[in-house]
Design an enzyme around this catalytic site. Structure first.
Site, PDB file in Angstrom:
ATOM      1  N   SER A 138     -15.048 108.704  45.421  1.00 55.36           N
ATOM      2  CA  SER A 138     -13.949 109.570  44.988  1.00 55.36           C
ATOM      3  C   SER A 138     -14.402 111.015  45.104  1.00 55.36           C
ATOM      4  O   SER A 138     -15.599 111.310  45.017  1.00 55.36           O
ATOM      5  CB  SER A 138     -13.580 109.266  43.529  1.00 55.36           C
ATOM      6  OG  SER A 138     -12.714 110.250  42.992  1.00 55.36           O
ATOM      7  N   TYR A 151     -15.811 107.076  34.875  1.00 55.58           N
ATOM      8  CA  TYR A 151     -15.266 106.869  36.212  1.00 55.58           C
ATOM      9  C   TYR A 151     -15.991 107.769  37.207  1.00 55.58           C
ATOM     10  O   TYR A 151     -16.445 107.305  38.262  1.00 55.58           O
ATOM     11  CB  TYR A 151     -13.770 107.174  36.226  1.00 55.58           C
ATOM     12  CG  TYR A 151     -13.146 107.078  37.593  1.00 55.58           C
ATOM     13  CD1 TYR A 151     -12.684 105.864  38.077  1.00 55.58           C
ATOM     14  CD2 TYR A 151     -13.019 108.203  38.419  1.00 55.58           C
ATOM     15  CE1 TYR A 151     -12.117 105.757  39.347  1.00 55.58           C
ATOM     16  CE2 TYR A 151     -12.454 108.110  39.684  1.00 55.58           C
ATOM     17  CZ  TYR A 151     -11.999 106.889  40.135  1.00 55.58           C
ATOM     18  OH  TYR A 151     -11.446 106.797  41.394  1.00 55.58           O
TER      19      TYR A 151
END
Length: 247
Positions: A138, A151
């Site tokens: 990401s 995350y």
């Protein structure tokens, strides 16, 4: 990575970017197998998209990964590509001890799920021609969003793990590719209608174009993710962190 003639297994392929990539690859004539937890949803996808195959898989459960591996390699011996798309993204308040439950669940799915799946499939893939392993990190692996601390950390770990995997598999014939999505309008964190998010179809189109035009690519980075991915190496990380966390 070649864009046609593959047999691709996608974990977490029942929605969002995983399903989108599955449909794009399927449209190009690849054999696509989707793994997911909910059999009813898998059955629905298979009905709506004839030719796409499905396998029940819970990446949080090592036994489920092994069962899925056995099924996929038995039913689809031409398997030559794996995409580890499964992931969760949840907000955390790090001052609340209860956030540890979220942290542990996120690590189990995003990081251990990725590592365990790759560990199961890699010995098979190294025997296959034109084999590819694709991981998903990401932009937040490089510029963190404070609200999703674990995350971010798991995606940073996936990035580093992917680099090590690529080095260890050098010479085996297995290509290792990392997808680095930006903020995309998926159901993660309920962002499907967020005006600031990149439309899913735009992300898919640009990603597929990169894979087609640059078959030896190591990182798939659409233009939109450059603000996050390149912040540190362009010496603007503090400014990028401030901008990302100002909303």
């Amino acid at each position: 990575m070649k864009t046609t003639g593959n047999t691709i297994f996608i974990t977490g392929g029942t929605s969002g970017l995983g399903l989108g990539l599955a449909l794009r690859w399927h449209a190009l004539g690849n054999q696509v197998i989707i793994g997911g937890r909910r059999k009813e949803l898998l059955d629905q996808i298979a009905t709506e998209h004839p030719g796409i195959e499905t396998v029940v898989l819970d990446v949080d459960d090592p036994a489920s990964i092994q069962t899925a591996y056995d099924e996929v390699t038995t039913r689809f011996p031409d398997l030559n590509a794996l995409l580890t798309m499964s992931g969760i993204m949840r907000p955390e308040n790090l001052l609340d001890p209860g956030h540890l439950d979220t942290a542990e669940a996120t690590i189990t799915t995003n990081l251990l799920g990725t590592i365990r799946t790759i560990a199961a499939f890699t010995p098979y893939l190294v025997t296959r021609p034109d084999a590819t392993i694709l991981t998903v990190s990401s932009g937040l692996a490089f510029t963190p969003l404070a609200l999703t601390a674990t995350y971010n950390a798991t995606k940073a770990a996936v990035h580093s793990y992917t680099q090590s995997l690529r080095l260890q598999l050098a010479g085996t014939g297995v290509q290792v590719i990392e997808l680095v999505p930006p903020h995309v309008a998926t159901t993660l964190m309920g962002m499907q209608d967020a005006p600031s998010a990149m439309p899913v179809e735009d992300f898919l189109t640009e990603t597929m174009a990169i894979l087609h035009d640059r078959p030896d690519v190591e990182e798939v980075t659409v233009q939109r993710v450059g603000f996050l991915r390149d912040a540190e190496r362009e010496n603007r990380l503090p400014e990028a962190i401030a901008a990302l966390n100002s909303h």
